[in-house]
Design a protein around this motif. Structure first.
Motif, PDB file in Angstrom:
ATOM      1  N   ARG A 137      -9.803  88.520  -6.951  1.00  0.00           N
ATOM      2  CA  ARG A 137      -8.796  89.505  -6.540  1.00  0.00           C
ATOM      3  C   ARG A 137      -7.369  88.989  -6.716  1.00  0.00           C
ATOM      4  NH1 ARG A 137     -10.740  91.714  -0.761  1.00  0.00           N
ATOM      5  NH2 ARG A 137      -9.106  93.252  -1.203  1.00  0.00           N
ATOM      6  N   PHE A 138      -7.223  87.692  -7.023  1.00  0.00           N
ATOM      7  CA  PHE A 138      -5.897  87.153  -7.312  1.00  0.00           C
ATOM      8  C   PHE A 138      -5.508  87.492  -8.755  1.00  0.00           C
ATOM      9  CE2 PHE A 138      -7.132  84.474  -3.741  1.00  0.00           C
ATOM     10  CZ  PHE A 138      -5.937  84.311  -3.045  1.00  0.00           C
ATOM     11  N   PRO A 139      -4.208  87.522  -9.074  1.00  0.00           N
ATOM     12  CA  PRO A 139      -3.782  87.758 -10.464  1.00  0.00           C
ATOM     13  C   PRO A 139      -4.363  86.697 -11.392  1.00  0.00           C
ATOM     14  CG  PRO A 139      -1.914  87.956  -8.971  1.00  0.00           C
ATOM     15  CD  PRO A 139      -3.054  87.424  -8.163  1.00  0.00           C
ATOM     16  N   ARG A 140      -4.869  87.140 -12.550  1.00  0.00           N
ATOM     17  CA  ARG A 140      -5.490  86.222 -13.508  1.00  0.00           C
ATOM     18  C   ARG A 140      -4.521  85.826 -14.618  1.00  0.00           C
ATOM     19  NH1 ARG A 140     -10.859  89.589 -13.994  1.00  0.00           N
ATOM     20  NH2 ARG A 140     -10.161  90.357 -11.967  1.00  0.00           N
ATOM     21  N   HIS A 141      -4.720  84.619 -15.133  1.00  0.00           N
ATOM     22  CA  HIS A 141      -3.862  84.083 -16.186  1.00  0.00           C
ATOM     23  C   HIS A 141      -4.719  83.428 -17.258  1.00  0.00           C
ATOM     24  CE1 HIS A 141      -0.119  84.529 -13.766  1.00  0.00           C
ATOM     25  NE2 HIS A 141      -0.967  84.395 -12.756  1.00  0.00           N
ATOM     26  N   ASN A 142      -4.192  83.396 -18.498  1.00  0.00           N
ATOM     27  CA  ASN A 142      -4.883  82.794 -19.630  1.00  0.00           C
ATOM     28  C   ASN A 142      -3.982  81.727 -20.243  1.00  0.00           C
ATOM     29  OD1 ASN A 142      -7.390  84.697 -20.149  1.00  0.00           O
ATOM     30  ND2 ASN A 142      -5.642  86.027 -19.716  1.00  0.00           N
ATOM     31  N   LYS A 143      -4.477  80.496 -20.289  1.00  0.00           N
ATOM     32  CA  LYS A 143      -3.689  79.380 -20.810  1.00  0.00           C
ATOM     33  C   LYS A 143      -4.585  78.482 -21.664  1.00  0.00           C
ATOM     34  CE  LYS A 143       0.137  80.240 -18.403  1.00  0.00           C
ATOM     35  NZ  LYS A 143       1.476  80.477 -19.021  1.00  0.00           N
ATOM     36  N   VAL A 144      -4.009  77.967 -22.769  1.00  0.00           N
ATOM     37  CA  VAL A 144      -4.729  77.023 -23.628  1.00  0.00           C
ATOM     38  C   VAL A 144      -4.220  75.618 -23.332  1.00  0.00           C
ATOM     39  CG1 VAL A 144      -5.212  76.311 -25.997  1.00  0.00           C
ATOM     40  CG2 VAL A 144      -5.062  78.745 -25.434  1.00  0.00           C
ATOM     41  N   TYR A 145      -5.137  74.733 -22.933  1.00  0.00           N
ATOM     42  CA  TYR A 145      -4.776  73.357 -22.611  1.00  0.00           C
ATOM     43  C   TYR A 145      -5.810  72.392 -23.176  1.00  0.00           C
ATOM     44  CZ  TYR A 145      -1.594  75.268 -19.030  1.00  0.00           C
ATOM     45  OH  TYR A 145      -0.604  75.945 -18.365  1.00  0.00           O
ATOM     46  N   PHE A 146      -5.354  71.155 -23.471  1.00  0.00           N
ATOM     47  CA  PHE A 146      -6.312  70.096 -23.766  1.00  0.00           C
ATOM     48  C   PHE A 146      -6.741  69.439 -22.463  1.00  0.00           C
ATOM     49  CE2 PHE A 146      -2.423  67.490 -23.706  1.00  0.00           C
ATOM     50  CZ  PHE A 146      -2.846  66.350 -23.046  1.00  0.00           C
ATOM     51  N   LEU A 147      -7.942  68.894 -22.445  1.00  0.00           N
ATOM     52  CA  LEU A 147      -8.435  68.065 -21.352  1.00  0.00           C
ATOM     53  C   LEU A 147      -8.881  66.752 -21.982  1.00  0.00           C
ATOM     54  CD1 LEU A 147     -11.045  69.056 -18.599  1.00  0.00           C
ATOM     55  CD2 LEU A 147     -10.915  66.801 -19.620  1.00  0.00           C
ATOM     56  N   THR A 178      -9.240  80.878 -18.299  1.00  0.00           N
ATOM     57  CA  THR A 178      -8.875  82.065 -17.529  1.00  0.00           C
ATOM     58  C   THR A 178      -9.150  81.777 -16.064  1.00  0.00           C
ATOM     59  OG1 THR A 178      -9.460  83.524 -19.370  1.00  0.00           O
ATOM     60  CG2 THR A 178      -9.237  84.535 -17.199  1.00  0.00           C
ATOM     61  N   GLY A 179      -8.189  82.088 -15.228  1.00  0.00           N
ATOM     62  CA  GLY A 179      -8.367  81.852 -13.809  1.00  0.00           C
ATOM     63  C   GLY A 179      -7.156  82.273 -13.030  1.00  0.00           C
ATOM     64  N   VAL A 180      -7.041  81.739 -11.828  1.00  0.00           N
ATOM     65  CA  VAL A 180      -5.924  82.098 -10.956  1.00  0.00           C
ATOM     66  C   VAL A 180      -5.073  80.858 -10.744  1.00  0.00           C
ATOM     67  CG1 VAL A 180      -7.331  83.858  -9.847  1.00  0.00           C
ATOM     68  CG2 VAL A 180      -7.156  81.608  -8.784  1.00  0.00           C
ATOM     69  N   MET A 181      -3.801  81.069 -10.461  1.00  0.00           N
ATOM     70  CA  MET A 181      -2.913  79.930 -10.222  1.00  0.00           C
ATOM     71  C   MET A 181      -3.227  79.314  -8.863  1.00  0.00           C
ATOM     72  SD  MET A 181      -1.436  79.968 -13.075  1.00  0.00           S
ATOM     73  CE  MET A 181      -0.409  78.508 -12.778  1.00  0.00           C
ATOM     74  N   ASP A 220       1.708  74.172 -12.386  1.00  0.00           N
ATOM     75  CA  ASP A 220       0.916  74.848 -13.427  1.00  0.00           C
ATOM     76  C   ASP A 220      -0.581  74.704 -13.243  1.00  0.00           C
ATOM     77  OD1 ASP A 220       0.803  72.157 -14.006  1.00  0.00           O
ATOM     78  OD2 ASP A 220       1.598  72.320 -16.043  1.00  0.00           O
ATOM     79  N   CYS A 221      -1.033  74.135 -12.121  1.00  0.00           N
ATOM     80  CA  CYS A 221      -2.481  73.977 -11.917  1.00  0.00           C
ATOM     81  C   CYS A 221      -3.160  75.332 -11.748  1.00  0.00           C
ATOM     82  CB  CYS A 221      -2.770  73.112 -10.695  1.00  0.00           C
ATOM     83  SG  CYS A 221      -2.343  71.378 -10.922  1.00  0.00           S
ATOM     84  N   MET A 222      -4.404  75.432 -12.239  1.00  0.00           N
ATOM     85  CA  MET A 222      -5.190  76.660 -12.159  1.00  0.00           C
ATOM     86  C   MET A 222      -6.532  76.389 -11.504  1.00  0.00           C
ATOM     87  SD  MET A 222      -4.620  78.130 -16.049  1.00  0.00           S
ATOM     88  CE  MET A 222      -5.607  79.615 -15.744  1.00  0.00           C
ATOM     89  N   ILE A 223      -7.117  77.429 -10.969  1.00  0.00           N
ATOM     90  CA  ILE A 223      -8.525  77.434 -10.582  1.00  0.00           C
ATOM     91  C   ILE A 223      -9.221  78.318 -11.611  1.00  0.00           C
ATOM     92  CG2 ILE A 223     -10.206  78.066  -8.827  1.00  0.00           C
ATOM     93  CD1 ILE A 223      -8.024  77.602  -6.734  1.00  0.00           C
TER      94      ILE A 223
END
Length: 419
Positions: A137-147, A178-181, A220-223
């Motif tokens: 239910r939180f706003p979703r975000h899409n980010k490309v990152y290396f791990l 894809t996830g929430v901040m 900038d951390c995401m769940i």
């Protein structure tokens, strides 16, 4: 003086074709006498599987060799071990989900999302427990990152050890999350002024925990719940994991079940060892979280030799930085005597992989291949000797030194050291 007619379209096309044929010398065989093109092949003579035969698509069986690989002697037990992404078999910047390297401390946890919970506790106004439906239910975000694992290239501190970029550099992947901040979830709980650190905890049998400063958590951390458009794979933390962009992979806690807010870092033995880089004089660098600019040539390389012989050759590789983007990569064919600007191609995203190319005519003589990345802060990737001069050879983590491949006259490559 009368104007003479210009060349006709047919003449221009003919000239272009002639030029193209000349340029293609050595790149393709003539059609005559090649049964692979002049004769019907078996797959052209019967119907294939229908649309319901493969409800979840898989790679071609001819690509079965493209897979993650373990190094059996590296750890005592594969349950607490690592496998490696086949960088030499890949193109672009996105790692397919089935090829993303794995690092486990107690094997893969198989978690039922209906029973999974995420708790926020500690120095907060409201201790909360979220279901997966609550998080959605939180706003979703899409980010490309290396791990990248902090120990990526760690075996190379004392010299060339492993023969293949899959093994020297393969503890890395690059995907769209894809996830929430994380800040939105923490704000829902109300972080108190004294809360300056968080302790994420995983639901696997190891109870993995890491300390992360609040500044990063709120930045900038995401769940994350998805990668590359589908749900996280179990080995990547299904149903939910932490994403800590640009920072070492051990902090990206998988199977995330709890986040405790505190006023100082926690000092668990495992945690402290992961945060330190032992120097030559016995001192240790602590809290070295960010991954510095790094690159590797993926082809040609030991697992991807030059097989076509002398002539037009494409060199390619990937570069990344935990501090921003990679605007420039230089490559050398002669061990650093001459450097050439590589061609950057594809998206240039913050804290993400970047793809580079360098096209050249190989004359069949030996090569010493290196790549050198420069990130958007101006930082330039160092040589291994430059790193060792400052940090010695006792470290395991954060080796971002320039990698060298020696290519012989047969096109076969080997991991070597030249500084």
């Amino acid at each position: 003086m009368t104007d003479r007619p210009g060349p006709t379209r047919r003449a221009l096309l003919g000239a272009m074709a002639a030029g193209g044929a000349a340029a293609a010398t050595g790149l393709a065989a003539r059609a005559e006498g090649d049964p692979a093109i002049t004769e019907l092949q078996p797959w052209m003579q019967y119907n294939g599987d229908g649309v319901d035969a493969r409800p979840y698509g898989m790679p071609s069986p001819f690509e079965a060799h493209v897979k993650r690989r373990n190094v059996e002697w590296l750890t005592a037990d594969p349950v607490s071990s690592v496998n490696f992404t086949p960088l030499h078999e890949m193109e672009g910047i996105i790692t397919p989900n089935g090829l993303c390297f794995e690092r486990h401390h107690a094997g893969v946890a198989e978690v039922d999302p209906a029973e999974h919970r995420l708790m926020i506790n500690g120095l907060v106004d409201r201790e909360l427990v979220f279901t997966m439906a609550d998080l959605a239910r939180f706003p979703r975000h899409n980010k490309v990152y290396f791990l990248e694992c902090a120990a990526n290239s760690g075996m190379e501190w004392r010299g060339a050890q492993l023969n293949g970029c899959q093994f020297t550099h393969g503890m890395i992947h690059n995907v769209m999350y894809t996830g929430v901040m994380l800040r939105d979830v923490l704000n829902a709980a109300g972080v108190q002024d004294a809360g300056t650190w968080i302790l994420p905890e995983g639901a696997d049998a190891s109870g993995m925990t890491r300390s992360i400063p609040m500044e990063k958590a709120l930045d900038d951390c995401m769940i994350a719940t998805h990668m590359n458009g589908e749900r996280l794979r179990p080995e990547q933390g299904y149903p939910v994991r932490l994403v800590v962009p640009g920072w070492e992979g051990n902090m990206w806690v998988k199977w995330l079940r709890r986040i405790e807010v505190g006023d100082q870092p926690w000092h668990h033995r495992e945690e402290t060892s992961k945060y330190t880089d032992l120097l030559a004089d016995g001192d240790a660098r602590r809290f070295t979280w960010a991954m510095d600019a790094k690159s590797v040539i993926t082809n040609p390389s030991p697992q991807a030799p030059i097989t076509h012989g002398p002539g037009p050759t494409v060199l390619t590789g990937v570069a990344w930085s935990g501090h921003g983007t990679i605007p420039r990569v230089d490559v050398t064919l002669d061990g650093g005597i001459n450097w050439h600007a590589a061609r950057m191609d594809g998206p240039s995203l913050d804290k993400s992989m970047h793809r580079f190319y360098y096209e050249f005519d190989w004359d069949g003589s030996p090569l010493l291949l290196q790549s050198r990345a420069q990130d958007s802060t101006g930082y330039v990737q160092p040589t291994k000797d430059e790193l060792r001069a400052v940090r010695g050879k006792n470290s395991i983590y954060h080796n971002n030194g320039i990698q060298t491949w020696a290519v012989d006259a047969r096109g076969e490559a080997e991991n070597v050291e030249i500084g």
